[in-house]
Motif scaffolding. Structure first.
Motif, PDB file in Angstrom:
ATOM      1  N   ASP A 158      31.271  36.741  55.918  1.00  0.00           N
ATOM      2  CA  ASP A 158      32.336  35.832  55.488  1.00  0.00           C
ATOM      3  C   ASP A 158      31.796  35.039  54.302  1.00  0.00           C
ATOM      4  N   ILE A 159      32.280  35.339  53.092  1.00  0.00           N
ATOM      5  CA  ILE A 159      31.697  34.736  51.894  1.00  0.00           C
ATOM      6  C   ILE A 159      32.480  33.519  51.405  1.00  0.00           C
ATOM      7  N   ILE A 160      33.250  32.891  52.281  1.00  0.00           N
ATOM      8  CA  ILE A 160      33.982  31.696  51.883  1.00  0.00           C
ATOM      9  C   ILE A 160      33.025  30.611  51.383  1.00  0.00           C
ATOM     10  N   TYR A 161      31.803  30.612  51.876  1.00  0.00           N
ATOM     11  CA  TYR A 161      30.810  29.610  51.477  1.00  0.00           C
ATOM     12  C   TYR A 161      30.472  29.680  49.990  1.00  0.00           C
ATOM     13  N   ILE A 177      43.898  35.780  43.215  1.00  0.00           N
ATOM     14  CA  ILE A 177      43.077  36.484  44.193  1.00  0.00           C
ATOM     15  C   ILE A 177      43.871  36.631  45.489  1.00  0.00           C
ATOM     16  N   ASP A 178      44.059  37.865  45.929  1.00  0.00           N
ATOM     17  CA  ASP A 178      44.823  38.103  47.160  1.00  0.00           C
ATOM     18  C   ASP A 178      44.040  37.668  48.399  1.00  0.00           C
ATOM     19  N   TYR A 179      42.737  37.903  48.368  1.00  0.00           N
ATOM     20  CA  TYR A 179      41.879  37.527  49.492  1.00  0.00           C
ATOM     21  C   TYR A 179      40.506  37.194  48.928  1.00  0.00           C
ATOM     22  N   TYR A 180      39.915  36.112  49.399  1.00  0.00           N
ATOM     23  CA  TYR A 180      38.699  35.598  48.767  1.00  0.00           C
ATOM     24  C   TYR A 180      37.487  36.529  48.890  1.00  0.00           C
ATOM     25  N   GLY A 181      37.565  37.503  49.797  1.00  0.00           N
ATOM     26  CA  GLY A 181      36.453  38.429  49.963  1.00  0.00           C
ATOM     27  C   GLY A 181      36.556  39.676  49.099  1.00  0.00           C
ATOM     28  N   GLU A 182      37.600  39.765  48.282  1.00  0.00           N
ATOM     29  CA  GLU A 182      37.748  40.904  47.371  1.00  0.00           C
ATOM     30  C   GLU A 182      37.017  40.594  46.072  1.00  0.00           C
ATOM     31  N   VAL A 183      35.974  41.367  45.780  1.00  0.00           N
ATOM     32  CA  VAL A 183      35.161  41.102  44.601  1.00  0.00           C
ATOM     33  C   VAL A 183      34.990  42.386  43.795  1.00  0.00           C
ATOM     34  N   SER A 184      34.427  42.249  42.617  1.00  0.00           N
ATOM     35  CA  SER A 184      34.025  43.413  41.824  1.00  0.00           C
ATOM     36  C   SER A 184      32.511  43.393  41.695  1.00  0.00           C
ATOM     37  N   TRP A 199      34.831  45.841  45.846  1.00  0.00           N
ATOM     38  CA  TRP A 199      34.032  45.767  47.070  1.00  0.00           C
ATOM     39  C   TRP A 199      34.615  44.668  47.946  1.00  0.00           C
ATOM     40  N   LEU A 200      34.571  44.856  49.245  1.00  0.00           N
ATOM     41  CA  LEU A 200      35.227  43.929  50.172  1.00  0.00           C
ATOM     42  C   LEU A 200      34.236  43.289  51.125  1.00  0.00           C
ATOM     43  N   TYR A 201      34.294  41.969  51.197  1.00  0.00           N
ATOM     44  CA  TYR A 201      33.625  41.214  52.262  1.00  0.00           C
ATOM     45  C   TYR A 201      34.719  40.629  53.143  1.00  0.00           C
ATOM     46  N   LEU A 202      34.556  40.714  54.456  1.00  0.00           N
ATOM     47  CA  LEU A 202      35.648  40.362  55.366  1.00  0.00           C
ATOM     48  C   LEU A 202      35.159  39.382  56.429  1.00  0.00           C
ATOM     49  N   ASP A 203      35.946  38.342  56.684  1.00  0.00           N
ATOM     50  CA  ASP A 203      35.636  37.470  57.817  1.00  0.00           C
ATOM     51  C   ASP A 203      36.070  38.161  59.103  1.00  0.00           C
TER      52      ASP A 203
END
Length: 237
Positions: A158-161, A177-184, A199-203
């Motif tokens: 969970d990369i909200i931090y 941003i659709d979801y905060y864990g969606e990155v490039s 790349w996806l990080y998911l809570d």
């Protein structure tokens, strides 16, 4: 992968040509370093999350995104039948040189026709899904590879931090941003740059909701020290 610098780095290390590490660039932060020796770690050197996942593996196993084959080798040492796949041709070659017996160069979605007791996706395994709106496609394909009483073991963070605090006690998420864990993400190695890919990080709560929607039960089996977690997914009865 047209620009397989990841695979080239693994091959260099395996063949004794180690002179530098991979530099990684995530859209949320400045550059970071991915040490090549870490990708060749043995069981004792693995973090507790990975040790837990390997101990939970059972039956026939598909190691998805096997990289240099460290997890596959440990499973082989335990005499478990494991098939190892990666989209990096160099990674598969490095795995084979290390002794991985059944390594296949393929994209996950092109791998079909076999079913396994355990699907293993480590080192932020959920990242392969790329985006939240692709999770249905991702889980549908994984289910097609899973035996009726099988399990999916995957990890994420969970990369909200990584986002700044706002005045209301929450986090400031930029617009668009659709979801905060969606990155490039992209990598550089020996002066060469990889393609940029999503790349996806998911809570865990979002993972659990998406899994349940796709008729998968989702259990939290381990929490790490750095917002990371290991989840076990099984077909809903």
């Amino acid at each position: 992968m047209d620009n397989d610098i990841y695979g080239q780095a693994l091959l260099d290390y395996q063949k004794g040509n180690y002179t530098e590490d991979i530099t990684t660039y995530l859209s949320l932060e400045e550059e970071d370093t991915l040490p090549l020796p870490y990708l060749f770690r043995n069981f004792k050197e693995m973090p507790a999350l990975e040790k837990k996942a390997l101990k939970l593996c059972k039956g026939t196993i598909l190691d998805i995104g096997c990289g240099a084959g460290s997890h596959s080798l440990e499973l082989q040492n335990k005499e478990l039948p494991v098939t190892s796949i990666d989209f990096s041709k160099g990674a598969i070659e490095a795995s084979e040189l290390r002794g991985v017996k059944n390594a296949i160069h393929t994209n996950l979605y092109d791998f079909k026709g076999q079913k396994f007791d355990t699907l293993l996706l480590l080192m932020n395994g959920i990242g392969i899904a790329e985006k939240v709106n692709k999770l249905d496609k991702f889980f549908s394909h994984l289910k097609s590879l899973l035996k009726p009483n099988g399990q999916i073991l995957l990890d994420s963070s969970d990369i909200i931090y990584m986002y700044e605090d706002d005045e209301d006690g929450g986090y400031w998420i930029p617009e668009g941003i659709d979801y905060y864990g969606e990155v490039s993400f992209h990598m550089e190695y020996k002066g060469k740059k990889s393609n940029t890919f999503p790349w996806l990080y998911l809570d865990f709560n979002t993972l659990q909701r998406a899994a349940n929607y796709n008729h998968l039960d989702c259990e939290l089996v381990f929490e790490g020290d750095h917002f990371d977690f290991l989840a076990r997914l099984t077909l809903s009865l």
